[in-house]
Design a protein around this motif. Structure first.
Motif, PDB file in Angstrom:
ATOM      1  N   PHE A 159       0.338   5.490   4.282  1.00 41.15           N
ATOM      2  CA  PHE A 159      -0.772   4.555   4.243  1.00 41.15           C
ATOM      3  C   PHE A 159      -0.977   3.803   5.605  1.00 41.15           C
ATOM      4  O   PHE A 159      -0.203   3.157   6.400  1.00 41.15           O
ATOM      5  CB  PHE A 159      -0.219   3.280   3.301  1.00 41.15           C
ATOM      6  CG  PHE A 159      -1.205   2.279   3.117  1.00 41.15           C
ATOM      7  CD1 PHE A 159      -2.362   2.474   2.280  1.00 41.15           C
ATOM      8  CD2 PHE A 159      -1.091   0.978   3.364  1.00 41.15           C
ATOM      9  CE1 PHE A 159      -3.426   1.509   2.090  1.00 41.15           C
ATOM     10  CE2 PHE A 159      -1.843  -0.092   3.216  1.00 41.15           C
ATOM     11  CZ  PHE A 159      -3.232   0.239   2.377  1.00 41.15           C
TER      12      PHE A 159
ATOM     13  N   ALA B  87      -1.128   3.878  -2.207  1.00 37.31           N
ATOM     14  CA  ALA B  87      -2.445   3.516  -2.364  1.00 37.31           C
ATOM     15  C   ALA B  87      -3.306   4.656  -1.654  1.00 37.31           C
ATOM     16  O   ALA B  87      -4.426   4.777  -2.058  1.00 37.31           O
ATOM     17  CB  ALA B  87      -2.656   2.113  -1.574  1.00 37.31           C
TER      18      ALA B  87
ATOM     19  N   GLY C 182       0.607  -1.219  -0.055  1.00 35.72           N
ATOM     20  CA  GLY C 182      -0.008   0.110  -0.010  1.00 35.72           C
ATOM     21  C   GLY C 182       0.953   1.306  -0.039  1.00 35.72           C
ATOM     22  O   GLY C 182       0.546   2.268  -0.843  1.00 35.72           O
TER      23      GLY C 182
END
Ligand code: DGY
Length: 321
Positions: A282, A121, A116
């Motif tokens: 993240f 992300a 991520g």
């Protein structure tokens, strides 16, 4: 024989509570709110044991104030930095934890954080959800591949090894630092670094898996972050206070670090709000062990320890031996 009386600080999975109520005179948590020190002390009155979690601060003062009847504290966690073990030992109170059973779940979250963070992300999801995703672009939202990169693991214990095992499937080269070098069979080809400086210098991705102790607190700080290669990613599934938040936030904001994947924070759940403004952070709310299977297994392991204690045996996960 009356069943041992246990004060339970938080709501636990239904199957765990069912076994608790079957085998113990259990005061379960209905509200599931964070118990204050006063609530814990009041709940402990007349009890033989406590079943606590990582959210409960069982410090020396609290332990010294516990009623004489309390002889055991089982924590529903592998980490036990929230409990003053020395004070418990001094009072003759046994303390147990729940190792092993959350290893895989936590290693999965470490990989999720790595991916991520490395693949942007947070900002990608925000772009999509806010309707700002206009088209696929050859140069848009580019991240870093973890495949083939070097993974530095600080603390190659159970969870560190399970993370390394999964990272090998991505072709990552594993490096680690522990106070002592492991047996070759446990290293499984990982490269040992005798000091953290040497580990940090080679870590494109650094994953933290050490316990929070006076030695490891804020071990990720301005000086050590400066050792990491450019565009490194830092991942933390261990404990928030291993990281100096000011230093990490500064390095993320300046671009010195590419990204961070964090599941744990100092002063949870009141994490430093500056993290929320960083598109390259993240963030997850301490989900490491949060699977149905694992939370059941943690509860059953805590109960196995209580069962052994009240049967006059040495609990498998005794921390106060
Ligand atoms: C533990 O058990 O110490 C974890 O932090 C909870 O997931």
């Amino acid at each position: 024989m009356p069943r041992p009386a246990i004060f339970v600080t938080r709501k636990l999975p239904p199957d765990v509570e069912a076994r608790l109520s079957r085998d113990y005179d259990a005061a379960l948590s209905r509200a599931d709110s964070l118990p204050s020190r006063e609530t814990i002390l009041a709940g402990a009155t007349g009890k033989d044991g406590l079943l606590v979690t990582v959210t409960d601060r069982i410090d020396g003062d609290l332990i010294r104030a516990l009623p004489e009847t309390v002889r055991v504290i089982a924590t529903f966690s592998v980490g036990y930095d929230h409990i003053d073990i020395t004070a418990a030992k001094a009072r003759g109170i046994a303390v147990t934890n729940t190792p092993d059973v959350l290893t895989d779940a936590t290693a999965e979250i470490a990989l999720l954080l790595m991916l991520g963070a490395a693949r942007n992300a947070t900002s990608a999801i925000a772009t999509l959800r806010s309707g700002q995703w206009k088209n696929w672009a050859p140069t848009g939202m580019l991240g870093m591949e973890i495949t083939g990169n070097r993974l530095g693991i600080l603390g190659l214990g159970r969870i560190g090894r399970a993370t390394a095992h999964r990272a090998r499937a991505f072709g990552m080269e594993i490096h680690y630092h522990n106070r002592r070098r492991l047996d070759p069979k446990d290293e499984a080809g990982a490269n040992y670094h005798a000091d953290i400086e040497s580990l940090f210098r080679v870590s494109n991705v650094l994953s933290l898996h050490c316990a929070s102790t006076p030695e490891t607190r804020r071990i990720v700080n301005r000086e050590t972050i400066a050792l990491l290669p450019d565009n490194a990613v830092v991942v933390n599934t261990a404990r928030g206070d291993i990281v100096d938040d000011d230093a990490l936030i500064e390095a993320l904001a300046s671009g010195r670090l590419a990204a961070a994947g964090l599941d744990v924070f100092a002063n949870e759940p009141n994490l430093d709000p500056r993290y929320l403004d960083l598109p390259n952070a993240f963030l997850l709310p301490h989900l490491g062990s949060a699977t149905r299977e694992t939370r059941n297994a943690m509860g059953f392991r805590a109960l196995d320890n209580l069962d052994a204690f009240f049967a006059g045996q040495t609990p498998r996960d005794l921390l106060t031996a």
